[in-house]
Design a protein around this motif. Structure first.
Motif, PDB file in Angstrom:
ATOM      1  N   HIS A 208      39.810   0.748  26.482  1.00 21.47           N
ATOM      2  CA  HIS A 208      40.786  -0.314  26.298  1.00 21.47           C
ATOM      3  C   HIS A 208      41.047  -1.062  27.596  1.00 21.47           C
ATOM      4  N   GLU A 209      41.387  -2.326  27.466  1.00 19.12           N
ATOM      5  CA  GLU A 209      41.646  -3.149  28.636  1.00 19.12           C
ATOM      6  C   GLU A 209      42.985  -2.806  29.280  1.00 19.12           C
ATOM      7  N   GLY A 210      43.987  -2.429  28.464  1.00 15.33           N
ATOM      8  CA  GLY A 210      45.307  -2.106  29.012  1.00 15.33           C
ATOM      9  C   GLY A 210      45.259  -1.027  30.079  1.00 15.33           C
ATOM     10  N   PRO A 211      44.663   0.132  29.796  1.00 19.67           N
ATOM     11  CA  PRO A 211      44.546   1.161  30.834  1.00 19.67           C
ATOM     12  C   PRO A 211      43.784   0.685  32.065  1.00 19.67           C
TER      13      PRO A 211
ATOM     14  N   ALA B 135      53.861   6.135  22.974  1.00 21.57           N
ATOM     15  CA  ALA B 135      52.988   6.951  23.816  1.00 21.57           C
ATOM     16  C   ALA B 135      51.625   7.190  23.188  1.00 21.57           C
ATOM     17  N   LYS B 136      51.535   7.073  21.868  1.00 21.78           N
ATOM     18  CA  LYS B 136      50.246   7.252  21.190  1.00 21.78           C
ATOM     19  C   LYS B 136      49.360   6.028  21.321  1.00 21.78           C
ATOM     20  N   ASP B 137      49.936   4.881  21.668  1.00 20.15           N
ATOM     21  CA  ASP B 137      49.208   3.621  21.765  1.00 20.15           C
ATOM     22  C   ASP B 137      48.619   3.481  23.167  1.00 20.15           C
ATOM     23  N   ALA B 138      47.359   3.848  23.302  1.00 25.58           N
ATOM     24  CA  ALA B 138      46.712   3.866  24.617  1.00 25.58           C
ATOM     25  C   ALA B 138      46.610   2.484  25.238  1.00 25.58           C
ATOM     26  N   GLN B 139      46.472   1.458  24.412  1.00 30.90           N
ATOM     27  CA  GLN B 139      46.377   0.104  24.941  1.00 30.90           C
ATOM     28  C   GLN B 139      47.693  -0.329  25.570  1.00 30.90           C
ATOM     29  N   ALA B 140      48.804   0.063  24.948  1.00 29.07           N
ATOM     30  CA  ALA B 140      50.100  -0.465  25.364  1.00 29.07           C
ATOM     31  C   ALA B 140      50.788   0.366  26.434  1.00 29.07           C
ATOM     32  N   SER B 141      50.494   1.659  26.518  1.00 27.85           N
ATOM     33  CA  SER B 141      51.327   2.534  27.354  1.00 27.85           C
ATOM     34  C   SER B 141      50.517   3.387  28.309  1.00 27.85           C
ATOM     35  N   GLY B 142      51.133   3.618  29.469  1.00 28.98           N
ATOM     36  CA  GLY B 142      50.689   4.663  30.375  1.00 28.98           C
ATOM     37  C   GLY B 142      51.583   5.865  30.135  1.00 28.98           C
TER      38      GLY B 142
END
Length: 338
Positions: free
Chosen positions: A199-202, A321-328
């Motif tokens: 994912h781009e977010g991480p 927290a389950k949303d890897a794109q949105a959260s660290g």
């Protein structure tokens, strides 16, 4: 006291729980912050973490910080800021004298691996053995101190890998642990750090920490034999295969990410022909002390925290927290006083 309690799959409740009383050798701490770990996510979303099934009400949480509430000995004054080493060690085995984290029959805060379950710390108060409590240095915020446990996991992986100073380092997976591994590798003097993720977010968060390069899995591939060390944080077989191809001959892969039970498909022929060392990493030994010192000296670790929610919004916190794109790293603020 109030506590967050998992009763089963997607059944998390804020409820009353008996306030614990410290016995001899114990201290009661008022918890300020609790971080959501991958195991906490599995207990909530799946009702189990691997083979460990929630069979009775379970308070999650082992990424914690708070202040002393009551020390019967008077050694620690009320209000003293602290964090924890969340493990109780089991039975020593020959050859493991210096590695108590590998002793069988130990326990860990917020775990269904034992019966009765070992309750965690997402509650107003937590009673701990004195030797499990770590005092915080002056100036280390409680919010950042909640990262001590997962950062200790990251540092243990680096130690298992033989260190990173002056080395080209590949970090596979830029979730919360991967981000802490990246920040720690930079702090420990890695020559070059590259992070990969689906994912781009991480990857954006990894770049904000200062990694030198990022690669989007599925679109870009690490150059073969271009890294001295790979720190694998995803636990995905395809990611491990990518690490096997990416590290140099006689390189090292530290497997930090937990994998599911049962057989796993891996490209071991290439690992053998390149004499790559694949090293397992399990929790940590005493690295929490180094983690606390590093957190006190380096504010960049604050960037790993992307969300802070109140305890009464815990279900939303576990969803985010389950949303890897949105959260660290997602932190829960546990019923502050005042």
């Amino acid at each position: 006291m109030k506590a967050l309690v998992i009763h089963g799959k997607q059944d998390l409740r804020s409820q009353e729980w008996e306030t614990p009383q410290p016995r001899q050798g114990e201290v009661r701490v008022r918890i300020a912050w609790g971080g959501i770990c991958g195991s906490d996510l599995h207990y909530y979303h799946d009702g189990a973490n691997g083979a460990f099934v929630v069979r009775e009400p379970l308070i999650p949480g082992h990424e914690l910080s708070g202040t002393v509430d009551l020390d019967p000995t008077g050694e620690l004054a009320a209000g003293t800021p602290v964090t924890f080493h969340p493990a109780t060690f089991g039975e020593c085995r020959p050859g493991l004298e210096g590695q108590p984290h590998l002793w069988p029959n130990g326990g860990y805060l917020g775990s269904a691996s034992t019966t009765p379950h070992t309750q965690g710390g997402m509650s107003e108060y937590l009673v701990m053995k004195r030797e499990m409590i770590r005092l915080l240095p002056e100036g280390l915020p409680l919010r950042r101190a909640a990262l001590a446990e997962p950062l200790a996991v990251a540092l243990h992986g680096i130690n298992v890998a033989g260190g990173v100073e002056g080395k080209r380092v590949l970090i596979c997976g830029a979730g919360p642990i991967g981000l802490l591994v990246a920040a720690a590798a930079l702090a420990k003097g890695a020559r070059e750090v590259t992070a990969t993720d689906l994912h781009e977010g991480p990857l954006e968060r990894a770049r904000a920490l200062g990694v030198h390069h990022t690669l989007r899995v599925g679109e870009q591939t690490p150059e073969p034999e271009s890294f001295d060390v790979a720190l694998e944080c995803s636990g995905a077989p395809a990611s491990i295969d990518a690490a096997i191809r990416a590290v140099r001959r006689a390189g090292v892969i530290a497997q930090i990410g937990m994998m599911g039970a049962g057989p796993q498909p891996l490209e071991l022929a290439l690992l053998i022909s390149k004499e790559i060392q694949l090293r397992g990493c399990f929790r940590f030994n005493d690295e929490v002390d180094n983690a606390i010192a590093l957190l006190a000296s380096d504010a960049r670790f604050d960037q790993v925290i992307t969300h802070e929610l109140e305890a009464d919004d815990a279900v939303e916190a576990f969803t985010i927290a389950k949303d890897a794109q949105a959260s660290g790293k997602v932190l829960i603020r546990l019923w502050p006083q005042g």
